[in-house]
Design an enzyme around this catalytic site. Sequence first.
Site, PDB file in Angstrom:
ATOM      1  N   ASP A   1      58.721  59.575  77.774  1.00 12.85           N
ATOM      2  CA  ASP A   1      58.165  58.231  77.615  1.00 12.85           C
ATOM      3  C   ASP A   1      59.158  57.200  77.115  1.00 12.85           C
ATOM      4  O   ASP A   1      58.976  55.997  77.339  1.00 12.85           O
ATOM      5  CB  ASP A   1      56.950  58.288  76.687  1.00 12.85           C
ATOM      6  CG  ASP A   1      55.772  58.980  77.345  1.00 12.85           C
ATOM      7  OD1 ASP A   1      55.783  59.136  78.577  1.00 12.85           O
ATOM      8  OD2 ASP A   1      54.827  59.366  76.629  1.00 12.85           O
TER       9      ASP A   1
ATOM     10  N   GLY B   1      57.705  51.933  72.564  1.00 13.40           N
ATOM     11  CA  GLY B   1      57.338  50.708  71.862  1.00 13.40           C
ATOM     12  C   GLY B   1      56.898  49.597  72.790  1.00 13.40           C
ATOM     13  O   GLY B   1      56.150  48.695  72.395  1.00 13.40           O
TER      14      GLY B   1
ATOM     15  N   PHE C   1      54.777  49.599  74.992  1.00 11.02           N
ATOM     16  CA  PHE C   1      53.333  49.596  75.253  1.00 11.02           C
ATOM     17  C   PHE C   1      52.509  49.633  73.976  1.00 11.02           C
ATOM     18  O   PHE C   1      51.389  50.136  73.971  1.00 11.02           O
ATOM     19  CB  PHE C   1      52.985  50.760  76.177  1.00 11.02           C
ATOM     20  CG  PHE C   1      53.611  50.614  77.539  1.00 11.02           C
ATOM     21  CD1 PHE C   1      53.144  49.669  78.421  1.00 11.02           C
ATOM     22  CD2 PHE C   1      54.693  51.393  77.911  1.00 11.02           C
ATOM     23  CE1 PHE C   1      53.722  49.504  79.667  1.00 11.02           C
ATOM     24  CE2 PHE C   1      55.294  51.238  79.154  1.00 11.02           C
ATOM     25  CZ  PHE C   1      54.808  50.281  80.041  1.00 11.02           C
TER      26      PHE C   1
ATOM     27  N   TYR D   1      48.046  58.037  78.630  1.00 13.74           N
ATOM     28  CA  TYR D   1      47.881  58.524  77.254  1.00 13.74           C
ATOM     29  C   TYR D   1      48.072  57.425  76.230  1.00 13.74           C
ATOM     30  O   TYR D   1      48.894  56.521  76.396  1.00 13.74           O
ATOM     31  CB  TYR D   1      48.864  59.659  76.955  1.00 13.74           C
ATOM     32  CG  TYR D   1      48.230  61.022  77.105  1.00 13.74           C
ATOM     33  CD1 TYR D   1      47.247  61.454  76.216  1.00 13.74           C
ATOM     34  CD2 TYR D   1      48.584  61.874  78.148  1.00 13.74           C
ATOM     35  CE1 TYR D   1      46.644  62.688  76.357  1.00 13.74           C
ATOM     36  CE2 TYR D   1      47.985  63.116  78.296  1.00 13.74           C
ATOM     37  CZ  TYR D   1      47.014  63.519  77.389  1.00 13.74           C
ATOM     38  OH  TYR D   1      46.415  64.742  77.530  1.00 13.74           O
TER      39      TYR D   1
ATOM     40  N   TYR E   1      49.026  57.199  72.208  1.00 14.10           N
ATOM     41  CA  TYR E   1      49.513  57.919  71.031  1.00 14.10           C
ATOM     42  C   TYR E   1      49.310  57.050  69.797  1.00 14.10           C
ATOM     43  O   TYR E   1      49.716  55.882  69.772  1.00 14.10           O
ATOM     44  CB  TYR E   1      50.994  58.265  71.171  1.00 14.10           C
ATOM     45  CG  TYR E   1      51.295  59.359  72.169  1.00 14.10           C
ATOM     46  CD1 TYR E   1      50.940  60.677  71.916  1.00 14.10           C
ATOM     47  CD2 TYR E   1      51.953  59.079  73.361  1.00 14.10           C
ATOM     48  CE1 TYR E   1      51.228  61.690  72.821  1.00 14.10           C
ATOM     49  CE2 TYR E   1      52.255  60.083  74.276  1.00 14.10           C
ATOM     50  CZ  TYR E   1      51.888  61.384  73.999  1.00 14.10           C
ATOM     51  OH  TYR E   1      52.171  62.386  74.888  1.00 14.10           O
TER      52      TYR E   1
ATOM     53  N   HIS F   1      49.238  70.969  80.501  1.00 12.13           N
ATOM     54  CA  HIS F   1      50.489  70.293  80.151  1.00 12.13           C
ATOM     55  C   HIS F   1      50.787  70.468  78.674  1.00 12.13           C
ATOM     56  O   HIS F   1      49.922  70.800  77.867  1.00 12.13           O
ATOM     57  CB  HIS F   1      50.443  68.796  80.497  1.00 12.13           C
ATOM     58  CG  HIS F   1      49.317  68.062  79.834  1.00 12.13           C
ATOM     59  ND1 HIS F   1      48.016  68.108  80.287  1.00 12.13           N
ATOM     60  CD2 HIS F   1      49.301  67.236  78.759  1.00 12.13           C
ATOM     61  CE1 HIS F   1      47.239  67.366  79.527  1.00 12.13           C
ATOM     62  NE2 HIS F   1      47.999  66.829  78.583  1.00 12.13           N
TER      63      HIS F   1
ATOM     64  N   HIS G   1      52.576  68.740  75.133  1.00 11.63           N
ATOM     65  CA  HIS G   1      52.963  67.501  74.444  1.00 11.63           C
ATOM     66  C   HIS G   1      54.012  67.872  73.410  1.00 11.63           C
ATOM     67  O   HIS G   1      53.729  68.651  72.484  1.00 11.63           O
ATOM     68  CB  HIS G   1      51.776  66.852  73.737  1.00 11.63           C
ATOM     69  CG  HIS G   1      50.793  66.195  74.639  1.00 11.63           C
ATOM     70  ND1 HIS G   1      50.871  64.874  75.007  1.00 11.63           N
ATOM     71  CD2 HIS G   1      49.694  66.683  75.254  1.00 11.63           C
ATOM     72  CE1 HIS G   1      49.854  64.575  75.804  1.00 11.63           C
ATOM     73  NE2 HIS G   1      49.139  65.666  75.967  1.00 11.63           N
TER      74      HIS G   1
ATOM     75  N   GLU H   1      79.271  71.468  63.705  1.00 12.13           N
ATOM     76  CA  GLU H   1      79.977  70.925  62.547  1.00 12.13           C
ATOM     77  C   GLU H   1      79.418  71.459  61.234  1.00 12.13           C
ATOM     78  O   GLU H   1      78.254  71.879  61.146  1.00 12.13           O
ATOM     79  CB  GLU H   1      79.901  69.397  62.575  1.00 12.13           C
ATOM     80  CG  GLU H   1      80.713  68.786  63.710  1.00 12.13           C
ATOM     81  CD  GLU H   1      80.839  67.284  63.569  1.00 12.13           C
ATOM     82  OE1 GLU H   1      81.783  66.828  62.910  1.00 12.13           O
ATOM     83  OE2 GLU H   1      79.996  66.577  64.123  1.00 12.13           O
TER      84      GLU H   1
ATOM     85  N   ASP I   1      76.245  63.798  55.240  1.00  7.60           N
ATOM     86  CA  ASP I   1      75.102  62.940  55.524  1.00  7.60           C
ATOM     87  C   ASP I   1      74.320  63.612  56.651  1.00  7.60           C
ATOM     88  O   ASP I   1      74.805  63.722  57.777  1.00  7.60           O
ATOM     89  CB  ASP I   1      75.589  61.553  55.950  1.00  7.60           C
ATOM     90  CG  ASP I   1      74.455  60.557  56.089  1.00  7.60           C
ATOM     91  OD1 ASP I   1      73.285  60.939  55.856  1.00  7.60           O
ATOM     92  OD2 ASP I   1      74.728  59.395  56.445  1.00  7.60           O
TER      93      ASP I   1
END
Length: 1539
Positions: free
Chosen positions: A1158, A1164, A1166, A1243, A1245, A1292, A1294, A1440, A1446
Amino acid sequence: MVSKALCTVFKGILVLVGVTAVIGSCVLIWLNSRRVPECPSHWENLIPPGAHNERSDVFADLTVDEYGQVRDYMSRIPGLNISTNPFTPLYLDYLYLIDLSLPKKVDVLRYLDTDGSKPVREATAVVFHGSMGLIKEYVVGPLPNPNYHRDVTLERYQMEMPITARPPYTEEYISISLFIMNRVFGPLGTLLTESFGPGAERKLTFYDGAPRGVKSGDRQTWMAYFRHVEGTYIHPVGLEILLDHSNTNASAWKVIKLLYNNQYFDSVEELKQKYNAGTVNKIIYKPVPNYASLKPKRKPTGMGPQVYYAEGKRFSVKNNHVVYLDWSFAFGLNTLSGMRVFDIRFKGERIVYELSVQEAVSVYGSATPNLMMTKFLDASIGIGRYAYELVRGVDCPYSATYVDNYRYLDTDSPVKYKNSICIFEHDTGRPLRRHFSDYSTQKSYGGLLNSALVFRTITAIENYDYIWDFIFYQSGSVETKVHATGYISSSFDVKSSNPYGQQVAENVIGNIHTHFLNFKVDLDVLGVKNMFQTKDMQYVNVSLPWMAERYAMVPQLVEKQLHTEKEAALRYDTKTPRYLHIASNQTNRWGHQRSYRLQVVSFTGDHLPESEPEERAMSWARYKVAITKHKDSEQTSSSLYSQNDIWNPAVDFSRYIEDDENIDNEDLVAWVTTGFLHIPHAEDIPNTVTVGNGGGVILRPHNYFDEDPSIHSTDGVYISAGTETSCDNNKMACLSEETCSPVLEPFTFNGFTNEYFCAATHSLHRSLSSPFLHANPLRTAMVAQIMNSLLKWSLILLALFSVILNIVLICISSSKAPRCSTQPRHPLRAKHNERSAVFADLTEKEYLQVRDYMLGQKELDLSNHQLTKPSDNFLFLIDLSLPKKANVLSYLDGKGAAPVKEATAVVFHGSKGHVKEYVVGPLPNPTYHKDVTVKRYGTELQINSRTVTIGEYVLLLNFIETEVFSKLGKLLRESFDVKKGKTLNAFEGMPRGVRSGDRNTWVSFFRDLSGMYIHPVGFEVLINHRSVNVSEWKLERLLYNGKYFDTIDDLKQQYEAGNIKKIVYKNVPNYASLKPKNKPTGLSPQQHYAQGKRFSVKKNHVLYLDWSFAFGMSSLTGMRVFDIRFKGERIAYELSVQEAMSVYGSVTPGMILTKFLDTSIGVGRFAHELVRGVDCPYSATYVDTYRYIDISAPHRFRNSICVFEHNMGRPLRRHFSDFFHNNYGGMVNSALVFRTITAIGNYDYIWDFIFYQSGSVEAKVHATGYISSSFMVDGSFKHGHQVAENVIGNIHTHFLNFKVDLDILGVKNMFQTKDMQYVNVSLPWMAERYAMVPQLVEKQLHTEKEAALRYDTKTPRYLHIASNQTNRWGHQRSYRLQVVSFTGDHLPESEPEERAMSWARYKVAITKHKDSEQTSSSLYSQNDIWNPAVDFSRYIEDDENIDNEDLVAWVTTGFLHIPHAEDIPNTVTVGNGGGVVLRPHNYFDEDPSIHSTDSVYISPGEETSCDNNKMACLSEETCSPVLEPFTFNGFEGTMKFEV
């Protein structure tokens, strides 16, 4: 003159009275205009007469009279000499327990469902026959006037019950205390004083471990001693005593061992002598503050959102029966096992015969003996026994309905427990289902708030409090949920403590332990002839029907029926099918067996090894789910005696399985185990919080109905273009006009007494008297006299009228309350951070400046027209380009300048055959652009990796019209009723081809109706649009009714010749419509801010209590927050959505290869407007956003983000103290929710970031909207279920990916895991004896490959990002990642498309932060899936080092979706979601919520004081919510395909 003067004065007084009264009336009228009426107490659509089932009394708990009659009967039985006195000596016979004896199920069903006679009502009486050395259970009846009893002990347990199997009762505990006081404390006076303080013998209390020994018949208990203060459980002192109290004669008891400061002694005398001789390591007394107290550390001034019933309660409780909308059930509270409900019906059909708590087990590990062997089995203590009064406003919403309960256990009379059950309707704070329609021509919104009934009790079983919930959803689902809070168990810190826990206070170890909770689920699906089935998925290598030489791995449905009890006993340590069903023989409309699914939510630790002699008493915990044939003799999974004769248990659940009976077409019972592993940490002080500490099971209809039953709810909301503010199908549109003031009962609490008395009632008498007015006549002219009299009487009448009006207005006002303040009552705890603008989305002006700058670059030759041809150069996207993290941190922390603000501009260079990304800056006035494509992706991006634009879609639709529809007019008309003004909608599959560079799209056609996604027609075409030159596009293949054709002519000829099976058009109603099937008349509970909002949103920055964060909305990845701080310390640099991916299975080409990513479409992008009252609470704060993607100018999306504080409907923490100190401390779980909802095609979300007052953050996602479907052809059932006529709902997955960039006290972090293992250890006080004891296993992972935790491997249960800094107790300060997921299998790595979604290989992957590794996916993954611009696996491959670096955590969650009839019209959110909780773990020195101003504390004598309990004054502070008028502008931002 005197009379005249008096008259003048009198008239003046009358005038003054009249004027004052008029002014008063005006003031009252004005005040009245600002007040609103009280909310009704009951819903106007009252429960219809007869809705309550009077026959539910067959399940009712015993009444106080029945308890008394059974007690009296038992005490009078000749020859037994049974005492009812709790102080009965152990060697005599004592009536310990009376409870309901359930009738046989067959008799109950005959009574409930036919005209069968009512089963005889009986009770069970448990007698400790000390004189015989046995325990016996008697059935006593008939009630209410018993005249018989029978010994059923052998019948129930097939064994005699030895007296040593009894739980200790009052007399035994008193005897133990006296024994210790005299035989131990007396001789050790000096030691007690020097080690534990003056008067220690009165300031210590014991906590007994269990089981009591090492073999059957033992009654040897390790007593650990603790300070006798509030929260005693976390104040161990280092003294433990092993007492042998197996003899019923206390004078024969003896001390076997003592432990003092980790030194063992064989006798009291030995300890005394060695202590006095100075040959032992002494404990030196040191006073310590009571860190265990729940008394608020800040004065409780806060109050989160409160719940009110705007239209009254929509449920009814009568006796022991509840009716709520389409639900009804009976209930009871068993003294031993706790809460249970029976005869659960939905729409009149029985779903469940019994749903009940069975057992709660905790297995502990410790270096000291009290907890080393401890395995608590709470049903042996009495789970229901400890269901005390619930505190209004904390344990349950203030306005809940509360129910009293009587119990008889270890008492001489039944005890009334007031308000020990609560029932309430709860707004869960999210939609049950919703869809915003953007793609089709049918623009609409349909939704339903997830409002559900909660049936609750809370049991405070010594240190732990369990919150037990049964939740009834409008979709026909029932959820059983448990959360744990209260105090941890602890031990004195000794040198060998480390493997068994962590230090949580001075000299205190919080001991590692498991929580296993067992439920009985007696489902009767359309009767008692059921079977057990499982469903799951597998990848199968199939040849593509239109390209036989090409193969692909495609998800298929795997179904299996399990025939025997052993097959159906699903062990905790084996892979379990994801769908478990109790099914009937009856089918729904589509031919599928009607069933209910069991979906288990669990985080359990390891089960005790079966080699251990104690394991059989908890053998139910071997299984996640076990299915047995119903037998009345197999009523429970545990017993009253399991704890104290754990080696020879009265109930051994494994025996239910061993006979391996057939379970086909039988009455089945599911035994479900859930729970969690608990590694105590500093934040468990003083109390464990409920966030992340729980489990449960959801019972979900699966093909039981023909559609989602919630479509008939009267709570439905439906909006179409032009009806945005109409109330016809949207009660929310009128909510602001229907506000009312909650009516709250005065606060009471009687939890500290065993006997409760009604408070005296008070009456308020008001009287109003008027003085007698007298005036003497004056000798004046007659006219003057008449005028004077008229004036006087007019003034008198005016005064009287005004007084009466005032009285009326006062009476009216007395039933009304003022409006709630819109401003916070208390100031914010911090200031907004203006520097958060570094993360802010581009403004409308900045978007325009970037656009105009890019268009002004003549060498780029760009267009911004939506209909730009693929062969031209199109400015597709503008979005914020995030600065480098190091620069941002330097700026945020005041060490550096503000980073330059820049934008990313994405250009599809059709004329040059590639895609470019440019960085444009500086903003707000750009002067430069840089091509960063190769820098970001390491390669050029070929043009066919681009997203399909609006312009290309228009060309595709034109192509379909001219090359397909215009040539198949007859077929389209006859098969699909396509004609003028009536067409078909297209929906394309992805990826577009089978190799890099392809742009071959299978387009499936659907009816032009709302919810088109579940209206396939059986016609699909394959279009090759690889060339940017539209004239070179071509039609390569067609599919009609399951048959393939190479050309239009081939299809046309064979159709007209009658050589193919034709689809004949049939008009069907639109089963996909979200328009309510019942007129929306309902209004669920609403939440309002009684003291104003406690959060603030300023620009892109949010403040909430101790939290602060910045936010943004990426057009591609969606919602993201930055610089998350708690109490001023940064916890996370970034928490963001990354990708939402689904892999489909189908036999037809439109879905057979489909793998939706998506982000390539734009998550964002939609995020449309949110609907007040459904998508978010009505009174939430809404935020607009701007986006520029595939448009010519930035577009404003109104109200596309919402922010609100939500009352979660349960405590964050609580403890009711009964054993040592009487007090109650608790706090409601009120949290901030930051939300957006993205409707991406079919869909929707729901994305939530939730900020809890305990310092935890949760990222959560729920899925709803429409399933994708395909036309039913031969072979379709391999890939899904039929959900409508000729419609297959395709199986399906998700998978949802989050980026979690935690910065724990800086950017130098490491990744650690913690878990448990059983270790065989020699018992220190009995060296020849060994036991398997849980130990803590800690590990640090050093490289990225080590820290990439794959989805198909066992993952440690505790995952931590830790700093090098330590808390007060020497533990590394860290945050834990707790993942909630129900994902299906990941695409095999052998598949060429897998690299584009390689992040889904891992549950959690930890990488070293790099600015070049910003996202796990990209805009181009969907359309060049075979050669992805971002291959996440490369982040891992360089392997690594991750020590002191970090670190970024990439978390994958999700669920497997096997569509079923209840997905029509919409998938519901219940059970369809996942997420990750970020929880502090030794980050603090104690739970930070102890400083919350929401805390409530009650001690004896202060039950109604408001000093430490805001709830006590809530009824006096009611107000009416202030609501803005409803608006909706969501259809402004929809996609348009104008030609």
